[in-house]
Design an enzyme around this catalytic site. Structure first.
Site, short mmCIF file in Angstrom:
data_model
loop_
_atom_site.label_atom_id
_atom_site.label_comp_id
_atom_site.label_asym_id
_atom_site.label_seq_id
_atom_site.Cartn_x
_atom_site.Cartn_y
_atom_site.Cartn_z
N ARG A 1 0.82 -1.23 0.00
CA ARG A 1 0.00 0.00 0.00
C ARG A 1 0.85 1.28 0.00
O ARG A 1 0.49 2.29 0.61
CB ARG A 1 -0.97 0.03 1.19
N SER B 1 -10.83 -0.32 3.54
CA SER B 1 -10.14 -0.66 4.79
C SER B 1 -9.52 0.59 5.40
O SER B 1 -8.79 1.32 4.74
CB SER B 1 -9.04 -1.68 4.51
N GLU C 1 -4.62 3.24 7.07
CA GLU C 1 -4.30 3.12 5.63
C GLU C 1 -4.86 4.35 4.93
O GLU C 1 -4.29 4.85 3.96
CB GLU C 1 -4.96 1.85 5.07
C1 FAD Z 1 -15.63 0.30 -1.16
C2 FAD Z 1 -14.12 0.45 -1.21
C3 FAD Z 1 -13.33 -0.66 -1.47
C4 FAD Z 1 -11.94 -0.53 -1.51
N1 FAD Z 1 -11.20 -1.64 -1.78
C5 FAD Z 1 -9.86 -1.53 -1.84
C6 FAD Z 1 -9.05 -2.67 -2.13
O1 FAD Z 1 -9.55 -3.78 -2.37
N2 FAD Z 1 -7.71 -2.52 -2.17
C7 FAD Z 1 -7.11 -1.30 -1.93
O2 FAD Z 1 -5.88 -1.21 -1.99
N3 FAD Z 1 -7.85 -0.20 -1.66
C8 FAD Z 1 -9.20 -0.28 -1.61
N4 FAD Z 1 -9.95 0.82 -1.32
C9 FAD Z 1 -9.29 2.11 -1.01
C10 FAD Z 1 -9.03 3.03 -2.23
O3 FAD Z 1 -9.89 2.72 -3.31
C11 FAD Z 1 -7.57 2.93 -2.69
O4 FAD Z 1 -6.68 3.36 -1.68
C12 FAD Z 1 -7.29 3.74 -3.96
O5 FAD Z 1 -5.97 3.49 -4.36
C13 FAD Z 1 -7.46 5.26 -3.79
O6 FAD Z 1 -7.50 5.86 -5.08
P1 FAD Z 1 -8.17 7.27 -5.32
O7 FAD Z 1 -8.07 7.62 -6.73
O8 FAD Z 1 -9.54 7.29 -4.72
O9 FAD Z 1 -7.18 8.19 -4.49
P2 FAD Z 1 -7.49 9.29 -3.37
O10 FAD Z 1 -8.24 8.65 -2.25
O11 FAD Z 1 -8.11 10.48 -3.99
O12 FAD Z 1 -6.01 9.61 -2.89
C14 FAD Z 1 -5.26 8.62 -2.19
C15 FAD Z 1 -3.80 9.07 -2.11
O13 FAD Z 1 -3.26 9.09 -3.43
C16 FAD Z 1 -2.75 10.38 -3.75
N5 FAD Z 1 -3.03 10.61 -5.17
C17 FAD Z 1 -4.24 10.63 -5.79
N6 FAD Z 1 -4.08 10.85 -7.11
C18 FAD Z 1 -2.76 10.98 -7.33
C19 FAD Z 1 -1.96 11.25 -8.48
N7 FAD Z 1 -2.49 11.40 -9.70
N8 FAD Z 1 -0.61 11.34 -8.32
C20 FAD Z 1 -0.04 11.18 -7.11
N9 FAD Z 1 -0.73 10.94 -5.98
C21 FAD Z 1 -2.08 10.84 -6.09
C22 FAD Z 1 -3.51 11.35 -2.83
O14 FAD Z 1 -2.76 12.53 -2.61
C23 FAD Z 1 -3.64 10.51 -1.58
O15 FAD Z 1 -2.45 10.53 -0.81
C24 FAD Z 1 -11.35 0.73 -1.29
C25 FAD Z 1 -12.16 1.86 -1.05
C26 FAD Z 1 -13.53 1.72 -1.01
C27 FAD Z 1 -14.38 2.93 -0.77
#
Ligand code: FAD
Length: 304
Positions: A173, A223, A293
């Site tokens: 992660r 999570s 996380e």
């Molecule tokens: C229902 C549900 C299920 C999920 N299941 C999983 C799973 O199975 N596995 C898992 O790992 N996660 C899971 N997640 C968590 C989440 O989807 C992940 O952590 C995902 O990677 C976040 O992506 P995001 O685009 O929403 O990023 P954001 O939440 O918007 O940002 C997360 C981080 O990434 C950074 N970031 C965003 N975009 C960029 C970019 N372009 N360049 C550099 N940094 C950036 C942000 O600054 C922040 O630090 C789940 C979430 C939900 C709501």
């Protein structure tokens, strides 16, 4: 407001002030962004980075907001959201190249149509590609980093770099971008030939399992805590008896103990407070202090 006017004049993407971030997070909590910018491409992005750096304005990048706890006070300075304005998907021989704002679900759909296999494991992660790479999101025994060949990133000075898989330093992660901040602009994934029917079947199986085990009917951020070495955070939370604990409308899910759900009107503060109670309870039972996380953004009041 000078920043608003300046950025609107310089950028082709949308620039707005005082935008509630609730709608930009899957937890549906969080106060306003002072300025929200949605760049339409790498040049917009470079301009906004340069503008913020020259004036010492704080800058935060967000993707789909599915791993964020934004404070009720919101975020000062500029919030850059990479979303639908930067979501081009291109498929080539053995690879898929996508812009950082593309949603994983859309990439999977395009991959299925083109018969590109290997990305099915990400089904149901509600992320943008940029956020998924920054977090090295994973499921079903694989992580996104496993499939990344290279990524184009822009550093905070606005310089563009092509980073190889190894340079991105993927771990559990995490990836090197969390230590040396840079914004992911596009990503190239490797894939292999696989029939659309086989991809569809695998994806449906993963989605069905999520529906069975995760409280998808409520807003959440997936999570909340990282798994400690050798264990599952959800199991520890459950054993500590925290399932169903509630503060305001924030509740430790009864279906999946590592999820905190928003039952309707939860505040960021309720979730933060509940996280702390869970951490304390698990610590009393096991001596382990669970690490979040989810990323906490903005000023979260000290809570005891
Ligand atoms: C229902 C549900 C299920 C999920 N299941 C999983 C799973 O199975 N596995 C898992 O790992 N996660 C899971 N997640 C968590 C989440 O989807 C992940 O952590 C995902 O990677 C976040 O992506 P995001 O685009 O929403 O990023 P954001 O939440 O918007 O940002 C997360 C981080 O990434 C950074 N970031 C965003 N975009 C960029 C970019 N372009 N360049 C550099 N940094 C950036 C942000 O600054 C922040 O630090 C789940 C979430 C939900 C709501």
């Amino acid at each position: 407001m000078a920043i608003l006017r300046d950025l609107q004049a310089r950028l082709s993407g949308r620039v707005r002030s005082s935008v509630s971030l609730r709608k930009h997070t899957t937890w549906r909590v969080g106060g306003p962004a002072e300025i929200l910018v949605e760049p339409t491409g790498i040049e917009d992005l470079r301009l906004v980075l340069q503008y913020a750096r020259e004036r010492g304005i704080p800058l935060t990048v967000v993707g789909n907001g599915s791993n964020l706890l934004i404070s009720d006070q919101g975020l000062n300075g500029i919030v850059v959201k990479l979303g639908s304005e930067m979501s081009r998907i291109e498929i080539g021989e053995g690879f898929i190249e996508v812009e950082a704002g593309a949603k994983l679900a859309n990439i999977l759909a395009a991959a299925r149509e083109a018969g590109c296999g290997g990305l099915e494991f990400m089904a149901g992660i509600p992320a943008s590609v940029g956020g998924a790479v920054a977090m090295n999101a994973g499921a079903n025994g694989s992580s996104i980093g496993d499939r990344v060949l290279e990524a184009t990133v822009v550093d905070l000075d606005g310089k563009i770099h092509l980073r190889s898989h190894d340079e991105l330093g993927f771990g559990y992660r995490t990836c090197a971008l969390q230590d040396t901040p840079a914004i992911v602009v596009s990503v190239k994934f490797g894939c292999f030939p696989k029939s659309a029917a086989a991809i569809r079947a695998e994806v449906e199986q993963y989605l069905a399992r999520r529906k069975q085990t995760q409280p998808l009917e409520y807003p959440s951020a997936g999570s909340v805590f990282r798994n400690p070495p050798g264990g599952a955070a959800g199991r520890l939370i459950e054993l500590a008896g925290a399932k169903g604990m509630r503060i305001g409308d924030a509740e430790v899910s009864r279906k999946h103990a590592n999820f905190i759900v928003n039952l309707g009107a939860a505040k960021s503060r309720d979730i933060r407070q509940l996280m702390l109670q869970v951490q304390k309870l698990v610590n009393e039972h096991t001596g382990i202090w669970l690490e979040p996380e989810v990323k906490l953004l903005g000023k979260h009041e000290a809570i005891e």
